[in-house]
Design a protein around this motif. Structure first.
Motif, PDB file in Angstrom:
ATOM      1  N   PRO A   1       0.847  -1.194   0.000  1.00 33.31           N
ATOM      2  CA  PRO A   1       0.000   0.000   0.000  1.00 33.31           C
ATOM      3  C   PRO A   1       0.884   1.246   0.000  1.00 33.31           C
ATOM      4  CG  PRO A   1       0.137  -0.882   2.218  1.00 33.31           C
ATOM      5  CD  PRO A   1       0.947  -1.807   1.345  1.00 33.31           C
TER       6      PRO A   1
ATOM      7  N   GLU B   1       4.772   7.926  -0.695  1.00 33.32           N
ATOM      8  CA  GLU B   1       6.018   7.195  -0.430  1.00 33.32           C
ATOM      9  C   GLU B   1       7.040   7.431  -1.542  1.00 33.32           C
ATOM     10  OE1 GLU B   1       6.484   5.833   2.372  1.00 33.32           O
ATOM     11  OE2 GLU B   1       4.619   4.975   3.148  1.00 33.32           O
TER      12      GLU B   1
ATOM     13  N   ASP C   1      -2.844   4.801  -2.591  1.00 31.74           N
ATOM     14  CA  ASP C   1      -3.960   5.199  -1.737  1.00 31.74           C
ATOM     15  C   ASP C   1      -4.100   6.727  -1.717  1.00 31.74           C
ATOM     16  OD1 ASP C   1      -5.970   5.191   0.123  1.00 31.74           O
ATOM     17  OD2 ASP C   1      -4.695   4.703   1.831  1.00 31.74           O
TER      18      ASP C   1
ATOM     19  N   ALA D   1       5.354  -0.199   2.419  1.00 31.42           N
ATOM     20  CA  ALA D   1       6.172   0.352   1.349  1.00 31.42           C
ATOM     21  C   ALA D   1       7.375   1.128   1.873  1.00 31.42           C
ATOM     22  CB  ALA D   1       5.319   1.252   0.462  1.00 31.42           C
ATOM     23  N   ASP D   2       7.434   1.374   3.181  1.00 27.19           N
ATOM     24  CA  ASP D   2       8.494   2.246   3.700  1.00 27.19           C
ATOM     25  C   ASP D   2       9.754   1.474   4.089  1.00 27.19           C
ATOM     26  OD1 ASP D   2       7.521   0.910   5.858  1.00 27.19           O
ATOM     27  OD2 ASP D   2       7.024   2.665   7.044  1.00 27.19           O
TER      28      ASP D   2
ATOM     29  N   GLN E   1      10.160  -0.714   6.302  1.00 27.26           N
ATOM     30  CA  GLN E   1      10.293  -1.113   7.714  1.00 27.26           C
ATOM     31  C   GLN E   1      10.253  -2.629   7.815  1.00 27.26           C
ATOM     32  OE1 GLN E   1       7.284   1.581   9.847  1.00 27.26           O
ATOM     33  NE2 GLN E   1       9.057   1.470  11.190  1.00 27.26           N
TER      34      GLN E   1
ATOM     35  N   LYS F   1       5.605   5.535  20.427  1.00 29.38           N
ATOM     36  CA  LYS F   1       5.017   4.620  19.446  1.00 29.38           C
ATOM     37  C   LYS F   1       5.204   3.168  19.892  1.00 29.38           C
ATOM     38  CE  LYS F   1       3.768   3.388  15.076  1.00 29.38           C
ATOM     39  NZ  LYS F   1       2.967   3.941  14.019  1.00 29.38           N
TER      40      LYS F   1
ATOM     41  N   ARG G   1      12.324  -5.079  12.950  1.00 27.30           N
ATOM     42  CA  ARG G   1      11.645  -4.040  12.188  1.00 27.30           C
ATOM     43  C   ARG G   1      12.580  -2.842  12.050  1.00 27.30           C
ATOM     44  NH1 ARG G   1       6.673  -2.765  10.080  1.00 27.30           N
ATOM     45  NH2 ARG G   1       5.749  -0.756  10.637  1.00 27.30           N
TER      46      ARG G   1
ATOM     47  N   THR H   1       5.875   8.855   9.249  1.00 29.79           N
ATOM     48  CA  THR H   1       4.807   7.882   9.405  1.00 29.79           C
ATOM     49  C   THR H   1       3.486   8.462   8.885  1.00 29.79           C
ATOM     50  OG1 THR H   1       3.490   6.614  10.973  1.00 29.79           O
ATOM     51  CG2 THR H   1       4.470   8.627  11.817  1.00 29.79           C
ATOM     52  N   LYS H   2       2.668   7.599   8.274  1.00 24.46           N
ATOM     53  CA  LYS H   2       1.362   8.037   7.770  1.00 24.46           C
ATOM     54  C   LYS H   2       0.274   7.677   8.772  1.00 24.46           C
ATOM     55  CE  LYS H   2       3.548   9.152   3.977  1.00 24.46           C
ATOM     56  NZ  LYS H   2       4.856   8.635   4.307  1.00 24.46           N
TER      57      LYS H   2
HETATM   58  N1  UDP Z   1      -0.568   3.784   4.087  1.00 23.52           N
HETATM   59  C1  UDP Z   1      -1.620   3.844   3.181  1.00 23.52           C
HETATM   60  N2  UDP Z   1      -2.674   4.668   3.444  1.00 23.52           N
HETATM   61  C2  UDP Z   1      -2.746   5.439   4.576  1.00 23.52           C
HETATM   62  C3  UDP Z   1      -1.692   5.341   5.517  1.00 23.52           C
HETATM   63  C4  UDP Z   1      -0.616   4.497   5.250  1.00 23.52           C
HETATM   64  O1  UDP Z   1      -1.607   3.164   2.151  1.00 23.52           O
HETATM   65  O2  UDP Z   1      -3.732   6.170   4.740  1.00 23.52           O
HETATM   66  C5  UDP Z   1       0.581   2.891   3.802  1.00 23.52           C
HETATM   67  C6  UDP Z   1       1.937   3.553   3.864  1.00 23.52           C
HETATM   68  O3  UDP Z   1       2.273   4.135   2.622  1.00 23.52           O
HETATM   69  C7  UDP Z   1       2.850   2.400   4.234  1.00 23.52           C
HETATM   70  C8  UDP Z   1       1.953   1.524   5.096  1.00 23.52           C
HETATM   71  O4  UDP Z   1       0.612   1.896   4.794  1.00 23.52           O
HETATM   72  O5  UDP Z   1       3.245   1.644   3.106  1.00 23.52           O
HETATM   73  C9  UDP Z   1       2.226   1.672   6.579  1.00 23.52           C
HETATM   74  O6  UDP Z   1       2.135   3.033   6.952  1.00 23.52           O
HETATM   75  P1  UDP Z   1       3.206   3.719   7.904  1.00 23.52           P
HETATM   76  O7  UDP Z   1       4.573   3.210   7.593  1.00 23.52           O
HETATM   77  O8  UDP Z   1       3.035   5.205   7.817  1.00 23.52           O
HETATM   78  O9  UDP Z   1       2.735   3.216   9.335  1.00 23.52           O
HETATM   79  P2  UDP Z   1       3.700   2.910  10.590  1.00 23.52           P
HETATM   80  O10 UDP Z   1       4.742   1.944  10.103  1.00 23.52           O
HETATM   81  O11 UDP Z   1       4.282   4.204  10.990  1.00 23.52           O
HETATM   82  O12 UDP Z   1       2.772   2.313  11.599  1.00 23.52           O
END
Ligand code: UDP
Ligand code: MG
Length: 322
Positions: free
Chosen positions: A10, A14, A43, A95-96, A98, A132, A197, A205-206
């Motif tokens: 997703p 990014e 998205d 996609a990030d 992690q 977090k 991770r 972060t999103k």
């Molecule tokens: N993402 C998405 N839609 C959203 C929020 C996040 O598709 O509304 C995707 C984002 O691009 C990433 C994944 O979901 O690939 C996880 O998001 P993020 O890394 O920001 O979350 P965290 O790892 O900080 O919990």
């Protein structure tokens, strides 16, 4: 040719990660010597993400794109990827970066050993604030305690699922989605693989705190009736206090004369009793609401892993989109 593996990523703003994500996934998947596809779900990104995805898809037909009309949220983006994936095994990955793509090889190994769901367990988290990590730990433990299905601790959506699981998942059309809970609910043979991770490769972060709270609430309400059931405890407590108050007041009045505590005592006892009754019936009402909720969600009643001598019901066999 039908790919053996579908990798679903997703993507929401990014742009700094897409190229490297593709390169690392391609390098890893080449080692499997099997056909694969990378399904990227845009998205509603407002940066150059889509442009970069399009150019990747242009040079490599194994890259597939689903482009949303707006931002629908992470869990919905993953759902679209699952709906459109065509592999025998589907891998969900952030996609990030992690979730290191190299771990996919370990997931595949367990899948080949016969597991239908292989989830990646976070043994360690790098580059995330203590807040977090703390809230995440708390969240996973709370979910574990109050939900009815056993959702493994410290696992995100990074996982591999066999097409058998994916077919059931496609039938589950609930709107507030908590995919890791839904896969646990489905069953089949599941196992975990530990991984470290990593920190986010690029960008922020999103999942701001507000979105995290909403996500946690989706998980709790999707998999537990606990919030509806707590009322019965409060009701019981108030009822108990009311019943306790009656002899206490009686004894005090006998000892100290009828004026002691005046009319207040009666009012307090009545108030406690009434509140207890009302909460009790709210609890009953909640039980009916829970049932309506169960019905409207329309999850399959059961998931068949195998049969002997009978054919599987049709809807268990066909994915929604075919
Ligand atoms: N993402 C998405 N839609 C959203 C929020 C996040 O598709 O509304 C995707 C984002 O691009 C990433 C994944 O979901 O690939 C996880 O998001 P993020 O890394 O920001 O979350 P965290 O790892 O900080 O919990
Ligand atoms: Mg992330």
């Amino acid at each position: 040719m039908r790919p053996t593996y579908s990798i679903i990523a997703p993507i929401y703003n990014e742009e700094g990660n897409i190229q490297l994500l593709y390169e690392r996934i391609a390098a890893v998947m080449e080692q499997t010597n099997e056909p694969w596809e990378l399904v990227m779900v845009n998205d509603g990104s407002r940066d150059r993400s889509l442009e970069l995805m399009l150019s990747l898809a242009h040079s490599d037909p194994r890259v597939k794109i689903i482009n949303f009309a707006r931002n629908f949220g992470h869990q919905i983006a993953v759902t679209a990827g699952i709906d459109f994936a065509s592999g025998q095994a589907v891998v969900l990955i952030d996609a990030d970066l992690q979730d290191p793509p190299e771990v996919i090889l370990e997931l595949i190994e367990r899948w080949q050993a016969g597991y239908e769901v292989v989830y990646a367990v976070r043994a360690e988290r790098k580059g995330e604030s203590w807040f977090k990590v703390f809230t995440a730990k708390l969240f996973y433990r709370l979910i574990y305690r109050i939900t009815d299905v056993n959702i493994p601790l410290d696992t995100g959506d990074f996982r591999l699922m066999d097409e058998k699981v994916v077919r059931v998942l496609r039938q589950m059309r609930e709107h507030n989605r908590f995919i890791r809970g839904m896969t646990s609910w489905i069953g089949f043979k599941q196992t975990g693989v530990q991984y470290i991770r990593e920190a986010r490769h690029s960008g922020q972060t999103k999942y701001p705190f507000r979105k995290m709270l909403r996500f946690a609430w989706d998980a709790i309400t999707g998999f537990s009736y606990f919030p509806l059931q707590v009322m019965i405890y409060v009701s019981g407590l108030l009822g108990f206090l009311a019943i306790l108050a009656i002899p206490v007041i009686t004894v005090l009045r006998l000892a100290r004369g009828p004026e002691f505590f005046g009319g207040q005592a009666t009012t307090i006892v009545l108030l406690l009793l009434m509140s207890s009754f009302q909460l009790f019936f709210l609890f009953i009402l909640g039980q009916y609401v829970a049932r309506i909720y169960d019905e409207t969600r329309g999850r399959p009643l059961y998931v068949v892993a195998s049969t002997v001598g009978v054919k599987q019901p049709e809807e268990q066999k066909e994915p929604l989109n075919e």
